[in-house]
Design a protein around this motif. Structure first.
Motif, PDB file in Angstrom:
ATOM      1  N   SER A   9      10.148  12.937   0.971  1.00 54.74           N
ATOM      2  CA  SER A   9       8.788  12.987   1.519  1.00 54.74           C
ATOM      3  C   SER A   9       8.352  14.413   1.858  1.00 54.74           C
ATOM      4  O   SER A   9       7.213  14.618   2.296  1.00 54.74           O
ATOM      5  CB  SER A   9       8.694  12.124   2.780  1.00 54.74           C
ATOM      6  OG  SER A   9       9.444  12.698   3.839  1.00 54.74           O
ATOM      7  N   HIS A  48       6.234   8.731   1.051  1.00 57.03           N
ATOM      8  CA  HIS A  48       7.297   7.840   1.521  1.00 57.03           C
ATOM      9  C   HIS A  48       6.938   6.369   1.293  1.00 57.03           C
ATOM     10  O   HIS A  48       7.767   5.582   0.849  1.00 57.03           O
ATOM     11  CB  HIS A  48       7.598   8.061   3.007  1.00 57.03           C
ATOM     12  CG  HIS A  48       8.649   7.142   3.522  1.00 57.03           C
ATOM     13  ND1 HIS A  48       9.992   7.376   3.320  1.00 57.03           N
ATOM     14  CD2 HIS A  48       8.561   5.959   4.180  1.00 57.03           C
ATOM     15  CE1 HIS A  48      10.690   6.384   3.839  1.00 57.03           C
ATOM     16  NE2 HIS A  48       9.842   5.505   4.375  1.00 57.03           N
ATOM     17  N   SER A  49       5.710   6.008   1.625  1.00 55.91           N
ATOM     18  CA  SER A  49       5.329   4.593   1.618  1.00 55.91           C
ATOM     19  C   SER A  49       4.777   4.094   0.289  1.00 55.91           C
ATOM     20  O   SER A  49       4.694   2.887   0.075  1.00 55.91           O
ATOM     21  CB  SER A  49       4.289   4.335   2.715  1.00 55.91           C
ATOM     22  OG  SER A  49       3.080   5.020   2.421  1.00 55.91           O
ATOM     23  N   ARG A  51       1.790   4.111  -0.451  1.00 48.07           N
ATOM     24  CA  ARG A  51       0.588   3.391  -0.016  1.00 48.07           C
ATOM     25  C   ARG A  51      -0.446   4.377   0.512  1.00 48.07           C
ATOM     26  O   ARG A  51      -0.130   5.499   0.856  1.00 48.07           O
ATOM     27  CB  ARG A  51       0.918   2.413   1.124  1.00 48.07           C
ATOM     28  CG  ARG A  51       1.828   1.278   0.750  1.00 48.07           C
ATOM     29  CD  ARG A  51       1.097   0.313  -0.122  1.00 48.07           C
ATOM     30  NE  ARG A  51       1.905  -0.866  -0.371  1.00 48.07           N
ATOM     31  CZ  ARG A  51       1.410  -1.984  -0.846  1.00 48.07           C
ATOM     32  NH1 ARG A  51       0.140  -2.087  -1.108  1.00 48.07           N
ATOM     33  NH2 ARG A  51       2.200  -3.006  -1.080  1.00 48.07           N
ATOM     34  N   VAL A  53      -2.464   5.651   3.526  1.00 48.76           N
ATOM     35  CA  VAL A  53      -2.123   5.678   4.948  1.00 48.76           C
ATOM     36  C   VAL A  53      -3.314   6.187   5.751  1.00 48.76           C
ATOM     37  O   VAL A  53      -4.163   6.909   5.226  1.00 48.76           O
ATOM     38  CB  VAL A  53      -0.883   6.568   5.226  1.00 48.76           C
ATOM     39  CG1 VAL A  53       0.354   6.005   4.549  1.00 48.76           C
ATOM     40  CG2 VAL A  53      -1.129   8.008   4.801  1.00 48.76           C
ATOM     41  N   ALA A  82      10.778   5.789   9.694  1.00 48.29           N
ATOM     42  CA  ALA A  82       9.865   4.717   9.311  1.00 48.29           C
ATOM     43  C   ALA A  82      10.089   3.542  10.247  1.00 48.29           C
ATOM     44  O   ALA A  82      11.229   3.184  10.540  1.00 48.29           O
ATOM     45  CB  ALA A  82      10.119   4.299   7.865  1.00 48.29           C
ATOM     46  N   THR A  85       5.498  -0.830   9.906  1.00 46.99           N
ATOM     47  CA  THR A  85       4.343  -0.502   9.049  1.00 46.99           C
ATOM     48  C   THR A  85       3.876   0.938   9.222  1.00 46.99           C
ATOM     49  O   THR A  85       2.860   1.331   8.680  1.00 46.99           O
ATOM     50  CB  THR A  85       3.151  -1.438   9.347  1.00 46.99           C
ATOM     51  OG1 THR A  85       2.768  -1.277  10.712  1.00 46.99           O
ATOM     52  CG2 THR A  85       3.502  -2.894   9.063  1.00 46.99           C
ATOM     53  N   VAL A  87       4.934   5.343   9.869  1.00 49.40           N
ATOM     54  CA  VAL A  87       5.905   6.426   9.712  1.00 49.40           C
ATOM     55  C   VAL A  87       5.516   7.568  10.631  1.00 49.40           C
ATOM     56  O   VAL A  87       4.340   7.805  10.897  1.00 49.40           O
ATOM     57  CB  VAL A  87       6.004   6.943   8.248  1.00 49.40           C
ATOM     58  CG1 VAL A  87       6.540   5.877   7.325  1.00 49.40           C
ATOM     59  CG2 VAL A  87       4.681   7.472   7.750  1.00 49.40           C
ATOM     60  N   ALA A 115       0.601   2.378   7.074  1.00 50.36           N
ATOM     61  CA  ALA A 115       0.389   2.083   5.655  1.00 50.36           C
ATOM     62  C   ALA A 115      -0.502   0.854   5.508  1.00 50.36           C
ATOM     63  O   ALA A 115      -0.356  -0.130   6.243  1.00 50.36           O
ATOM     64  CB  ALA A 115       1.734   1.840   4.973  1.00 50.36           C
ATOM     65  N   VAL A 125       6.701  -0.590   5.324  1.00 50.85           N
ATOM     66  CA  VAL A 125       7.074   0.655   4.630  1.00 50.85           C
ATOM     67  C   VAL A 125       8.584   0.668   4.425  1.00 50.85           C
ATOM     68  O   VAL A 125       9.322   0.007   5.158  1.00 50.85           O
ATOM     69  CB  VAL A 125       6.633   1.902   5.432  1.00 50.85           C
ATOM     70  CG1 VAL A 125       5.121   1.965   5.566  1.00 50.85           C
ATOM     71  CG2 VAL A 125       7.290   1.941   6.799  1.00 50.85           C
TER      72      VAL A 125
END
Length: 173
Positions: A9, A48-49, A51, A53, A82, A85, A87, A115, A125
């Motif tokens: 990340s 990282h996710s 998604r 964010v 994490a 949901t 981080v 996320a 996540v």
């Protein structure tokens, strides 16, 4: 969902401080730096996710040293932990004056992101897998930082902050 390593990340973002970024003292405006930090942290959280964010919180940001017109700002951002949901992302900000060859650490902060899926609903996540001693220490401290954020926002009763209580009780002994 498999875990991801913290180093995956890591992002590094560079910006040159231009006249439009400065105040009347030719120092970088704090709001501009916070904007850059938010972008860097969001990219790290998205990496990282996997998604979209959104920023959930920003911890205390202290401005240790002014950043001058013409300096190059380097922002390093990496996920430290994490949760279900969300981080936590740590940022370190450096200012470099290339002609003089000087480089100083200007800021550090923690940002928290949540996320979301395509409908704007929170989604789980991946777990974070810390590897280095530094990553493990940041990971271990993240739950205490989260509890403190929740207490300060009024979303957690201080009596329920087990990690913070353990820290203070250990300090008393």
């Amino acid at each position: 969902m498999s875990g991801k390593k913290a180093k995956d990340s890591l992002i590094t973002m560079n910006e040159l401080v231009l006249p439009n970024d400065t105040n009347t003292l030719n120092n970088l405006m704090g709001g501009r730096l916070l904007h850059w930090m938010d972008i860097a942290a969001a990219i790290s959280a998205q990496r990282h996710s996997n998604r979209i964010v959104v920023t959930a919180s920003v911890d205390n940001v202290s401005f240790k040293h002014p950043i001058k017109l013409g300096d190059v700002v380097t922002i390093n951002a990496k996920v430290t932990r994490a949760f279900h949901t969300s981080v936590e992302v740590r940022l370190d900000v450096w200012a470099e004056n290339i002609p003089s060859g000087t480089r100083i650490k200007s800021n550090e902060a923690y940002y928290t992101f949540v996320a979301l899926n395509d409908e704007g609903k929170t989604v789980p996540v991946p777990e974070l897998i810390p590897e280095s001693d530094e990553e493990k220490a940041l990971y271990d401290g993240a739950l205490r930082r989260k509890q403190l954020r929740l207490i300060l926002s009024g979303r957690m009763n201080p009596d329920d902050a087990t990690e913070l209580k353990a820290l203070f009780n250990a300090a008393k002994q």
